[in-house]
Design a protein around this motif. Structure first.
Motif, PDB file in Angstrom:
ATOM      1  N   THR A  87       0.571  -1.178   0.226  1.00 12.50           N
ATOM      2  CA  THR A  87      -0.086   0.347   0.133  1.00 12.50           C
ATOM      3  C   THR A  87       0.791   1.211  -0.294  1.00 12.50           C
ATOM      4  O   THR A  87       0.344   2.018  -0.446  1.00 12.50           O
ATOM      5  N   ASN A  89       2.941   4.170  -1.199  1.00 10.07           N
ATOM      6  CA  ASN A  89       3.337   4.700  -2.861  1.00 10.07           C
ATOM      7  C   ASN A  89       4.576   5.270  -2.208  1.00 10.07           C
ATOM      8  O   ASN A  89       5.156   5.153  -3.786  1.00 10.07           O
ATOM      9  N   CYS A  92       5.910   0.646  -3.341  1.00  9.45           N
ATOM     10  CA  CYS A  92       5.175  -0.057  -4.365  1.00  9.45           C
ATOM     11  C   CYS A  92       5.444  -1.510  -4.373  1.00  9.45           C
ATOM     12  O   CYS A  92       6.248  -1.372  -5.710  1.00  9.45           O
ATOM     13  N   CYS A 105      -0.690   2.281  -4.576  1.00 11.37           N
ATOM     14  CA  CYS A 105       0.032   1.729  -4.955  1.00 11.37           C
ATOM     15  C   CYS A 105      -1.399   0.986  -4.344  1.00 11.37           C
ATOM     16  O   CYS A 105      -1.987   0.977  -3.195  1.00 11.37           O
ATOM     17  N   CYS A 106      -1.643  -0.702  -4.889  1.00 15.30           N
ATOM     18  CA  CYS A 106      -3.186  -0.995  -4.642  1.00 15.30           C
ATOM     19  C   CYS A 106      -2.373  -2.803  -5.132  1.00 15.30           C
ATOM     20  O   CYS A 106      -2.175  -3.102  -6.314  1.00 15.30           O
ATOM     21  N   VAL A 113      -5.812   5.803 -10.478  1.00 15.19           N
ATOM     22  CA  VAL A 113      -7.009   4.909  -9.234  1.00 15.19           C
ATOM     23  C   VAL A 113      -8.251   6.291 -10.514  1.00 15.19           C
ATOM     24  O   VAL A 113      -9.351   6.842  -9.894  1.00 15.19           O
ATOM     25  N   ASN A 119     -10.161   0.303 -10.202  1.00 16.67           N
ATOM     26  CA  ASN A 119      -9.459   1.089  -8.468  1.00 16.67           C
ATOM     27  C   ASN A 119     -10.063   2.524  -9.098  1.00 16.67           C
ATOM     28  O   ASN A 119      -9.242   3.293  -8.580  1.00 16.67           O
ATOM     29  N   GLY A 122      -9.833   4.942  -5.460  1.00 11.14           N
ATOM     30  CA  GLY A 122      -9.494   4.928  -4.444  1.00 11.14           C
ATOM     31  C   GLY A 122      -8.911   2.811  -4.773  1.00 11.14           C
ATOM     32  O   GLY A 122      -9.530   2.341  -5.765  1.00 11.14           O
ATOM     33  N   CYS A 123      -8.286   1.915  -3.734  1.00 14.44           N
ATOM     34  CA  CYS A 123      -8.114   0.773  -4.425  1.00 14.44           C
ATOM     35  C   CYS A 123      -9.213  -0.315  -3.958  1.00 14.44           C
ATOM     36  O   CYS A 123     -10.148   0.739  -2.714  1.00 14.44           O
ATOM     37  N   ASN A 124      -9.775  -1.148  -5.080  1.00 13.65           N
ATOM     38  CA  ASN A 124     -10.574  -1.829  -4.832  1.00 13.65           C
ATOM     39  C   ASN A 124     -12.040  -0.707  -4.651  1.00 13.65           C
ATOM     40  O   ASN A 124     -13.253  -1.742  -4.003  1.00 13.65           O
TER      41      ASN A 124
END
Length: 141
Positions: A87, A89, A92, A105-106, A113, A119, A122-124
């Motif tokens: 996670t 940045n 990553c 960073c996902c 994003v 994503n 944001g992530c997910n």
């Protein structure tokens, strides 16, 4: 008797204070151009124990389990700092791999994003099926 006692204690305190605190002058010493070594008292109590270095001993490159302790920022060690490479940045996926502006960073990968429908913002954060991601929002405009 008591007045003499207080006088002796005051003199002893003045003497120890003057020895412990370095005196600085506004004018440089013309006799020596080299920097003076630190005094015994300016280095603190750990100067008596040369084998103990509190700042050096608990870095994660020396003791990796420090990063797995509770309250640690992450389980991985990068440049003597605990991080989470899934996670972070600045690290990553691996140490030193930085995500660019607009990316996050996902899961250990840098993703955009602003335009990634898996994503979005944001992530997910997935967009609904058939919608698109624009400016970090699903089906904008």
């Amino acid at each position: 008797m008591t007045m003499r006692f207080f006088f002796v204690v005051a003199c002893a305190m003045a003497l120890t204070t003057s020895l412990a605190l370095p005196v600085s002058s506004a004018e440089p010493d013309e006799r020596s151009t080299a920097a003076a070594p630190p005094t015994l008292f300016s280095r603190g109590i750990y100067s008596f124990f040369p084998q103990y270095h509190p700042r050096d001993s608990m870095t994660c490159d020396n003791v990796p389990r420090v990063c797995r302790a509770s309250g640690s920022p992450g389980p991985d060690c990068c440049r003597k700092q605990c991080v989470n490479v899934m996670t972070d940045n600045q690290n990553c996926g691996q140490c030193g791999k930085r995500c660019w502006f607009g990316q996050a960073c996902c899961g250990g990968s840098c993703v955009n994003v602003m335009y990634d429908p898996k994503n979005c913002g944001g992530c997910n954060q997935r967009c609904k099926k058939g919608s698109f991601c624009q400016y970090g929002m699903c089906s904008y405009a």
